[in-house]
Scaffold this active site. Structure first.
Site, PDB file in Angstrom:
ATOM      1  N   ARG A 215      -9.552  -0.212  15.469  1.00 27.93           N
ATOM      2  CA  ARG A 215      -9.490   0.598  14.259  1.00 27.93           C
ATOM      3  C   ARG A 215     -10.553   0.115  13.273  1.00 27.93           C
ATOM      4  NH1 ARG A 215      -3.666   1.071  11.363  1.00 27.93           N
ATOM      5  NH2 ARG A 215      -4.205  -1.056  10.734  1.00 27.93           N
TER       6      ARG A 215
ATOM      7  N   LYS B  12       0.842  -1.198   0.000  1.00 30.32           N
ATOM      8  CA  LYS B  12       0.000   0.000   0.000  1.00 30.32           C
ATOM      9  C   LYS B  12       0.883   1.255   0.000  1.00 30.32           C
ATOM     10  CE  LYS B  12      -0.341  -0.042   5.057  1.00 30.32           C
ATOM     11  NZ  LYS B  12      -1.216  -0.121   6.238  1.00 30.32           N
TER      12      LYS B  12
ATOM     13  N   MET C 244       8.283  24.811  -0.252  1.00 28.91           N
ATOM     14  CA  MET C 244       7.571  23.789  -1.010  1.00 28.91           C
ATOM     15  C   MET C 244       8.524  22.965  -1.874  1.00 28.91           C
ATOM     16  SD  MET C 244       4.429  24.139  -3.744  1.00 28.91           S
ATOM     17  CE  MET C 244       3.309  24.812  -2.506  1.00 28.91           C
TER      18      MET C 244
ATOM     19  N   TYR D  31      11.582  31.874   4.138  1.00 26.54           N
ATOM     20  CA  TYR D  31      10.319  32.521   4.490  1.00 26.54           C
ATOM     21  C   TYR D  31      10.257  32.909   5.962  1.00 26.54           C
ATOM     22  CZ  TYR D  31       8.362  31.157  -0.043  1.00 26.54           C
ATOM     23  OH  TYR D  31       8.103  31.004  -1.374  1.00 26.54           O
TER      24      TYR D  31
END
Length: 371
Positions: free
Chosen positions: A136, A38, A314, A264
């Site tokens: 779960r 997965k 990013m 930033y």
């Protein structure tokens, strides 16, 4: 081995084979092995990983969602594929692609039986999950009579396996809890067989269950993180080889004067006469999240650690190379299969290797070595 000239995730198939064989060595010869692929095979490449494991004769695959199983089928995977988190909207493609659903509550059980009936299926293979403590997904033990009544009332489906999931198999301080889970699952399986007249095959162990609880191997085991090189303990990780190495390059070097800032929000301000920084072409869009910024995370350049300074951008990160002899174009190791593993980097930001490796963006180029 070529030096990186861009950001690249290098996947070592020889390491994957080593991990598979090591984990298999812990099992009885008749015990089946399910490979969990997965989340793009834990951030690598699900199609190529699964094809390689299929050639190694793995018995089963598991994915989280149906679309992941469809991708494997399109890649030529013919082994059985268990969908761990079945959703009703995907019933049609599950049957169309011969995927095997996990039916984990009354709603999904009844709806799948109804859908499979409308599709004129006969003994379609399904898996029933019981919750033994992870809380779960899964039926409770006291749901057993209900499940039996539903699956014996129809020939549309046939229960291929019963399974559960260990909650803390890596933590030996929770041994009593884990043994209670195992005993609970055994009781469920025995009662299920008595009621239904046959015994589906059983599976419960994840990677740490394989390594720590041989009594829970049953008919099949499931391994995810272990295949990719992590054993959830220093002792076991030493026997495994991380499959993926994330590498990049230095795009630009800057000399920052005292008081000047980087990135930033001016999150880093130089407190030295001259601070030398390197800008690297990867950022939080590539899977190096903001938690690694401001000195928590680091990369390795020419064998030396360079801390990440300022906020992660990013598409870029900046690192401190003041005391490192390097130049633009030099290779940078973010994590590898040797000393600076994904686990090491994840520890620096108080997270886990699972989160880091599964976060590596699909825009990062994948390359494969040691076919």
């Amino acid at each position: 081995m070529l030096k990186a000239q861009e950001t690249v995730l290098e996947i070592d198939l020889k390491a994957l084979k080593h991990n598979f064989e090591y984990l298999k060595s812990k099992l009885q010869p008749e015990t089946k092995f399910l490979a969990v692929v997965k989340a793009f095979a834990y951030g690598s490449d699900a199609q190529k990983i699964a094809k390689y494991l299929q050639d190694l004769d793995v018995d089963y695959f598991a994915v989280a969602y149906a679309n992941e199983g469809i991708t494997l089928r399109k890649a030529g995977i013919t082994k059985p594929i268990l969908v761990l988190h079945t959703l009703a909207i995907n019933f049609d493609v599950i049957i169309e692609n011969c995927l095997e659903p996990n039916l984990y509550n009354a709603k999904i059980l009844n709806e799948f039986i109804a859908f499979a009936s409308s599709e004129k299926q006969n003994e379609y293979p399904v898996h029933i999950k019981f919750n033994t403590g992870l809380n779960r997904l899964g039926f409770w033990e006291n749901d057993l009579e209900y499940v039996v009544s539903k699956v014996t009332a129809t020939s549309v489906v046939k229960v291929k396996s019963l399974f559960s999931h260990l909650a803390a198999s890596e933590d030996l301080n929770e041994r009593d809890f884990t043994l209670n889970q195992i005993n609970s699952f055994k009781a469920i399986a025995e009662n299920f067989e008595a009621e239904i007249g046959y015994m589906p095959f059983l599976h419960m162990s994840n990677t740490s269950g394989i390594l720590n609880y041989p009594e829970a191997h049953f008919d099949m085991v499931r391994s995810g993180i272990g295949l990719y090189g992590f054993g959830n303990s220093e002792k076991e990780s030493a026997h495994l080889k991380p499959v993926a190495s994330l590498k990049t390059v230095i795009s630009q070097i800057h000399k920052i004067k005292k008081g000047e800032s980087v990135g930033y929000n001016r999150a880093y301000k130089s407190d030295r006469l001259i601070t030398k920084t390197a800008t690297l072409p990867l950022g939080h869009a590539d899977g190096i999240s903001r938690i690694y910024g401001n000195g928590k995370g680091f990369v390795t350049i020419n064998g030396q650690k360079a801390s990440i300074i300022g906020n992660v951008c990013m598409d870029m990160i900046m690192v401190n190379i003041t005391d490192i002899d390097c130049k633009e174009g030099d290779e940078v190791i973010v994590f590898d299969g040797n000393t600076i593993t994904a686990e090491t980097l994840a520890d620096s930001a108080n997270t886990i290797s699972y989160e880091l490796i599964t976060s590596i963006s699909q825009r990062v180029k994948r390359t494969f070595i040691n076919y």
